[in-house]
Design an enzyme around this catalytic site. Sequence first.
Site, PDB file in Angstrom:
ATOM      1  N   ARG A 161      10.001  -9.558   5.119  1.00  0.00           N
ATOM      2  CA  ARG A 161      10.354  -8.107   5.698  1.00  0.00           C
ATOM      3  C   ARG A 161      10.966  -8.141   6.854  1.00  0.00           C
ATOM      4  NH1 ARG A 161       5.588  -4.007   4.946  1.00  0.00           N
ATOM      5  NH2 ARG A 161       5.114  -4.449   7.061  1.00  0.00           N
TER       6      ARG A 161
ATOM      7  N   ARG B 294      -3.236 -10.587  11.857  1.00  0.00           N
ATOM      8  CA  ARG B 294      -3.248  -9.302  11.340  1.00  0.00           C
ATOM      9  C   ARG B 294      -4.056  -9.323   9.869  1.00  0.00           C
ATOM     10  NH1 ARG B 294       2.409  -7.274  10.933  1.00  0.00           N
ATOM     11  NH2 ARG B 294       1.480  -5.674   9.735  1.00  0.00           N
TER      12      ARG B 294
ATOM     13  N   LYS C 237       0.746  -1.269  -0.031  1.00  0.00           N
ATOM     14  CA  LYS C 237       0.229  -0.064  -0.094  1.00  0.00           C
ATOM     15  C   LYS C 237       1.005   1.212  -0.118  1.00  0.00           C
ATOM     16  CE  LYS C 237      -2.464   0.372   3.456  1.00  0.00           C
ATOM     17  NZ  LYS C 237      -3.226   0.688   4.647  1.00  0.00           N
TER      18      LYS C 237
ATOM     19  N   ARG D 149     -12.806   2.757   8.769  1.00  0.00           N
ATOM     20  CA  ARG D 149     -12.566   1.436   9.165  1.00  0.00           C
ATOM     21  C   ARG D 149     -14.031   0.846   9.311  1.00  0.00           C
ATOM     22  NH1 ARG D 149      -7.355   0.828  11.599  1.00  0.00           N
ATOM     23  NH2 ARG D 149      -6.008   0.912   9.601  1.00  0.00           N
TER      24      ARG D 149
ATOM     25  N   ARG E  98      11.283  -5.852  12.590  1.00  0.00           N
ATOM     26  CA  ARG E  98      10.032  -5.326  13.068  1.00  0.00           C
ATOM     27  C   ARG E  98       9.265  -6.844  13.758  1.00  0.00           C
ATOM     28  NH1 ARG E  98       5.920  -1.883   9.451  1.00  0.00           N
ATOM     29  NH2 ARG E  98       4.433  -2.782  10.818  1.00  0.00           N
TER      30      ARG E  98
END
Length: 369
Positions: A307, A325, A193, A268, A313
């Site tokens: 990633r 998620r 995104k 949302r 992360r």
Amino acid sequence: MIKLHDKYFKPFISAQEIDAAMERLATEIANDIGDEIPVFIGVLNGSFMVVSDFVKKYKKPCEVTFIKLASYEGVKSTEDIQRLIGLTQDLTGRTVVILEDIIDTGNTLAEVHRIFKNEQVKSLKIATLFYKPEAYKKDYKLHYIGIEIPNKFIVGYGLDYDGLGRNLPEVYQIKETQFMTNLVLFGPPGAGKGTQAEFLKTKYNLVHISTGDVFRFNIKNETALGMLAKSYMDKGQLVPDQVTIDMLNAEVEKNATAKGFIFDGFPRTNAQAESLDKLLESKDSSINAMVALEVDDEILVERLIGRGKTSGRADDADESIIRNRIKEYYDKTAVLKEYYSAQNKYFGVDGVGSIEDITVRLSGIIDQL
Ligand code: IMP
Ligand code: MG
């Protein structure tokens, strides 16, 4: 929507509403005047339609005449009123009713009063179909008012924009913002995104509004809205939608000349989508499309684990957290997919392929809007 010269106008007051207002004016004035024969005076050019329709509704004997004044240039009223045609008959002892299409600043009305200062009329009454109270700067009494309107430029029913629009039977209001492309950008974590938003921003000259960034900005800079949001967060409560909407509104207003916006992270929920629609509607605009990057779960998991290895992360490292998620994303966005689909505004884009491939797919959709 209509376009006159360089500007867009949206429907504002229907022919039926105008007719009803004219009917009220005619009845009210007829009742007040009683058996006298009044002289109705139209102020040209704008009032020709008002006068024509008014006298047809005035069922008793009356006289009709016109004066011609000019004050407007484009969409702005000027102080300098030109008297193009003055009074052409003796009005001594007569009951006079000025019929105006619109009273804006009142400059024209001041000139009307100057014209009548030395006339020995029995009474002088002012009637206007439209009145902009926020713009009116004089204190001459307005005896009869058809419809009060906000201080925005209108056309139609005798009123023009640089000569055009007088013949429209209904009234249109100027559009505050001209055309914008507003997108809601969606995509599960790992869909790319951010990368695509960056590209869309540059290619289409859009402003990217990421709700997360907006929150962080407001809190860091201790804006009133930021402090308010923080007070909820400190108590472990959800920030009310209105606070978020107010922040987004501030962002939209900061970028008043933008070609459009990419909303990212908002809405949302259905309620938020409705609030966003209202916000844009107040700016004479709307959401054109919800663009969602679609990527198969297994590919997302693979991408995010990859990633996580390079970025370190923590939330990108654990497969079950990642799957959660992704699931959460679909749970939350399903309602929005429905919301925008119902308006034919949902566009799913295959998010698998090279960055350039996906960019081409996105452009294909946006170019069609
Ligand atoms: P005023 O002198 O500022 O009260 O403006 C009166 C004249 O300006 C009207 O008779 C119209 O000719 C013009 N005018 C005022 N507002 C508008 C508008 O919104 N659209 C078109 N003409 C307007
Ligand atoms: Mg006028």
